[in-house]
Design a protein around this motif. Structure first.
Motif, PDB file in Angstrom:
ATOM      1  N   THR A 171       5.145   4.631   2.557  1.00 12.45           N
ATOM      2  CA  THR A 171       4.827   3.226   2.300  1.00 12.45           C
ATOM      3  C   THR A 171       4.642   2.538   3.642  1.00 12.45           C
ATOM      4  O   THR A 171       5.619   2.168   4.297  1.00 12.45           O
ATOM      5  CB  THR A 171       5.933   2.532   1.500  1.00 12.45           C
ATOM      6  N   PRO A 172       3.393   2.380   4.098  1.00 11.66           N
ATOM      7  CA  PRO A 172       3.165   1.731   5.402  1.00 11.66           C
ATOM      8  C   PRO A 172       3.662   0.284   5.386  1.00 11.66           C
ATOM      9  O   PRO A 172       3.694  -0.372   4.340  1.00 11.66           O
ATOM     10  CB  PRO A 172       1.638   1.784   5.558  1.00 11.66           C
ATOM     11  N   ARG A 178       3.332  -3.317   5.439  1.00 13.26           N
ATOM     12  CA  ARG A 178       2.175  -4.125   5.072  1.00 13.26           C
ATOM     13  C   ARG A 178       1.782  -5.118   6.156  1.00 13.26           C
ATOM     14  O   ARG A 178       0.594  -5.402   6.357  1.00 13.26           O
ATOM     15  CB  ARG A 178       2.452  -4.861   3.764  1.00 13.26           C
ATOM     16  N   ALA A 179       2.761  -5.650   6.889  1.00 17.39           N
ATOM     17  CA  ALA A 179       2.466  -6.657   7.912  1.00 17.39           C
ATOM     18  C   ALA A 179       1.590  -6.108   9.025  1.00 17.39           C
ATOM     19  O   ALA A 179       0.937  -6.884   9.743  1.00 17.39           O
ATOM     20  CB  ALA A 179       3.768  -7.202   8.502  1.00 17.39           C
ATOM     21  N   ARG A 180       1.546  -4.786   9.185  1.00 17.71           N
ATOM     22  CA  ARG A 180       0.749  -4.179  10.246  1.00 17.71           C
ATOM     23  C   ARG A 180      -0.627  -3.733   9.757  1.00 17.71           C
ATOM     24  O   ARG A 180      -1.418  -3.210  10.546  1.00 17.71           O
ATOM     25  CB  ARG A 180       1.485  -2.974  10.831  1.00 17.71           C
ATOM     26  N   LEU A 181      -0.928  -3.938   8.479  1.00 18.75           N
ATOM     27  CA  LEU A 181      -2.182  -3.448   7.903  1.00 18.75           C
ATOM     28  C   LEU A 181      -3.179  -4.583   7.725  1.00 18.75           C
ATOM     29  O   LEU A 181      -2.813  -5.730   7.475  1.00 18.75           O
ATOM     30  CB  LEU A 181      -1.920  -2.785   6.551  1.00 18.75           C
ATOM     31  N   ARG A 182      -4.452  -4.240   7.832  1.00 19.70           N
ATOM     32  CA  ARG A 182      -5.530  -5.204   7.627  1.00 19.70           C
ATOM     33  C   ARG A 182      -6.634  -4.533   6.802  1.00 19.70           C
ATOM     34  O   ARG A 182      -6.923  -3.341   6.986  1.00 19.70           O
ATOM     35  CB  ARG A 182      -6.123  -5.675   8.963  1.00 19.70           C
ATOM     36  N   ALA A 183      -7.271  -5.316   5.948  1.00 19.70           N
ATOM     37  CA  ALA A 183      -8.445  -4.853   5.197  1.00 19.70           C
ATOM     38  C   ALA A 183      -9.689  -5.238   5.987  1.00 19.70           C
ATOM     39  O   ALA A 183      -9.962  -6.430   6.187  1.00 19.70           O
ATOM     40  CB  ALA A 183      -8.480  -5.485   3.810  1.00 19.70           C
ATOM     41  N   VAL A 184     -10.430  -4.245   6.435  1.00 21.95           N
ATOM     42  CA  VAL A 184     -11.547  -4.475   7.348  1.00 21.95           C
ATOM     43  C   VAL A 184     -12.814  -4.822   6.583  1.00 21.95           C
ATOM     44  O   VAL A 184     -13.111  -4.242   5.535  1.00 21.95           O
ATOM     45  CB  VAL A 184     -11.761  -3.232   8.235  1.00 21.95           C
ATOM     46  N   GLN A 185     -13.564  -5.790   7.117  1.00 22.02           N
ATOM     47  CA  GLN A 185     -14.824  -6.224   6.531  1.00 22.02           C
ATOM     48  C   GLN A 185     -15.973  -5.961   7.517  1.00 22.02           C
ATOM     49  O   GLN A 185     -15.812  -5.236   8.497  1.00 22.02           O
ATOM     50  CB  GLN A 185     -14.737  -7.715   6.200  1.00 22.02           C
ATOM     51  N   VAL A 240       0.839  -1.188   0.000  1.00 17.79           N
ATOM     52  CA  VAL A 240       0.000   0.000   0.000  1.00 17.79           C
ATOM     53  C   VAL A 240       0.878   1.243   0.000  1.00 17.79           C
ATOM     54  O   VAL A 240       1.869   1.312   0.739  1.00 17.79           O
ATOM     55  CB  VAL A 240      -0.940   0.006   1.227  1.00 17.79           C
ATOM     56  N   LYS A 241       0.526   2.225  -0.805  1.00 16.99           N
ATOM     57  CA  LYS A 241       1.218   3.501  -0.851  1.00 16.99           C
ATOM     58  C   LYS A 241       0.280   4.620  -0.381  1.00 16.99           C
ATOM     59  O   LYS A 241      -0.877   4.687  -0.800  1.00 16.99           O
ATOM     60  CB  LYS A 241       1.673   3.825  -2.273  1.00 16.99           C
ATOM     61  N   GLU A 242       0.797   5.478   0.490  1.00 16.20           N
ATOM     62  CA  GLU A 242       0.077   6.701   0.822  1.00 16.20           C
ATOM     63  C   GLU A 242       0.529   7.772  -0.161  1.00 16.20           C
ATOM     64  O   GLU A 242       1.726   7.954  -0.390  1.00 16.20           O
ATOM     65  CB  GLU A 242       0.385   7.141   2.244  1.00 16.20           C
ATOM     66  N   VAL A 243      -0.449   8.468  -0.765  1.00 16.75           N
ATOM     67  CA  VAL A 243      -0.123   9.452  -1.797  1.00 16.75           C
ATOM     68  C   VAL A 243      -0.712  10.814  -1.452  1.00 16.75           C
ATOM     69  O   VAL A 243      -1.588  10.935  -0.586  1.00 16.75           O
ATOM     70  CB  VAL A 243      -0.653   9.011  -3.183  1.00 16.75           C
ATOM     71  N   GLU A 244      -0.210  11.810  -2.149  1.00 17.54           N
ATOM     72  CA  GLU A 244      -0.826  13.133  -2.114  1.00 17.54           C
ATOM     73  C   GLU A 244      -1.906  13.127  -3.195  1.00 17.54           C
ATOM     74  O   GLU A 244      -1.597  13.082  -4.385  1.00 17.54           O
ATOM     75  CB  GLU A 244       0.211  14.221  -2.400  1.00 17.54           C
TER      76      GLU A 244
END
Length: 248
Positions: A166-167, A169-176, A149-153
């Motif tokens: 660039t966060p 990735r291992a700490r990120l989750r896609a929430v449902q 995942v990239k954080e952009v302007e």
């Protein structure tokens, strides 16, 4: 009776008042057919399959509550689960609040579920309910991310955008969804947290802003959100596989 000894009674609220413009013109997204049955009916059945849920509140478009009542009456639903239809508001936050206002006083926990996630398995629903019953104030199902995942302007649509971070990735989750809550906690979030623009798209985010911990439990790949035409194709394939293997 103290809150600790009070018996758990769980309801699910399904906000289904949106128009679903990304799926193109036609019926509201929640009323689009999936395997010949409206997605909303699939979503109600997904909640009602959990024996922990005794009430499902469907929040309909403000001018379409009666149409939704008639639609649900045309389809078989588990008899043990009560289904209530109420009119919604202009934003998702307003619609969820309308669903919460319709809950009986003896409801202790509530799930908020997207009508556009029609194929969430009952095991995922049950895992969220169980975590709330064990004492969590807020619980979300989520999956690890497969993509970096990239954080952009943000820029204009279609134009290149500069990357600012660039966060990990291992700490990120896609929430449902369904997202589960202690009722009092979610009501307080809706009373105290003001959300600009279109309102809250994630109830757990509102609870986080109260300073309350939100727990994550494993989600499921079939709990994806049907937002674009390609998602509908995938949902049809999942449903066909379930029916072929008698899983559905």
């Amino acid at each position: 009776m103290s809150d600790e000894t009070r018996p758990h009674r769980t309801a699910a609220v399904i906000p289904a008042a949106g128009r679903g413009v990304r799926l193109g013109p036609g019926a509201p997204k929640a009323l689009r057919a999936l395997g010949g049955t409206p997605m909303l009916v699939h979503a109600v059945r997904a909640m009602a399959r959990s024996r922990a849920i005794s009430l499902v509140v469907v929040v309909a478009p403000s001018d379409g509550a009666e149409e939704v009542r008639l639609l649900l009456a045309e389809h078989a639903l588990p008899e043990r689960t009560e289904v209530l239809v109420v009119p919604g508001g202009e934003t998702r936050q307003e619609s969820v609040r309308a669903g919460l206002r319709a809950l009986p006083a003896d409801i202790t926990s509530v799930l908020i579920h997207d009508a556009a996630r029609p194929l969430v398995p009952v095991d995922t629903v049950d895992s969220v309910v169980e975590a709330v019953h064990r004492g969590a104030a807020a619980v979300v199902p989520a999956l690890p991310l497969a993509d970096t995942v990239k954080e952009v302007e943000p820029g204009k649509p279609g134009e290149p955008e500069p990357v600012v971070a660039t966060p990990e990735r291992a700490r990120l989750r896609a929430v449902q969804t369904p997202q589960g809550f202690d009722v009092a906690t979610l009501l307080r979030a809706h009373d105290e947290i003001a959300v600009d623009g279109e309102g809250a798209t994630d109830d757990a985010g509102m609870v986080e802003r109260l300073g309350t911990t939100v727990l994550v439990v494993p989600g499921h790949e079939e709990a994806f959100k049907v937002t674009r035409p390609l998602d509908l194709v995938l949902a049809e394939a999942v449903l066909a596989r379930r029916r072929a293997t008698d899983v559905y």
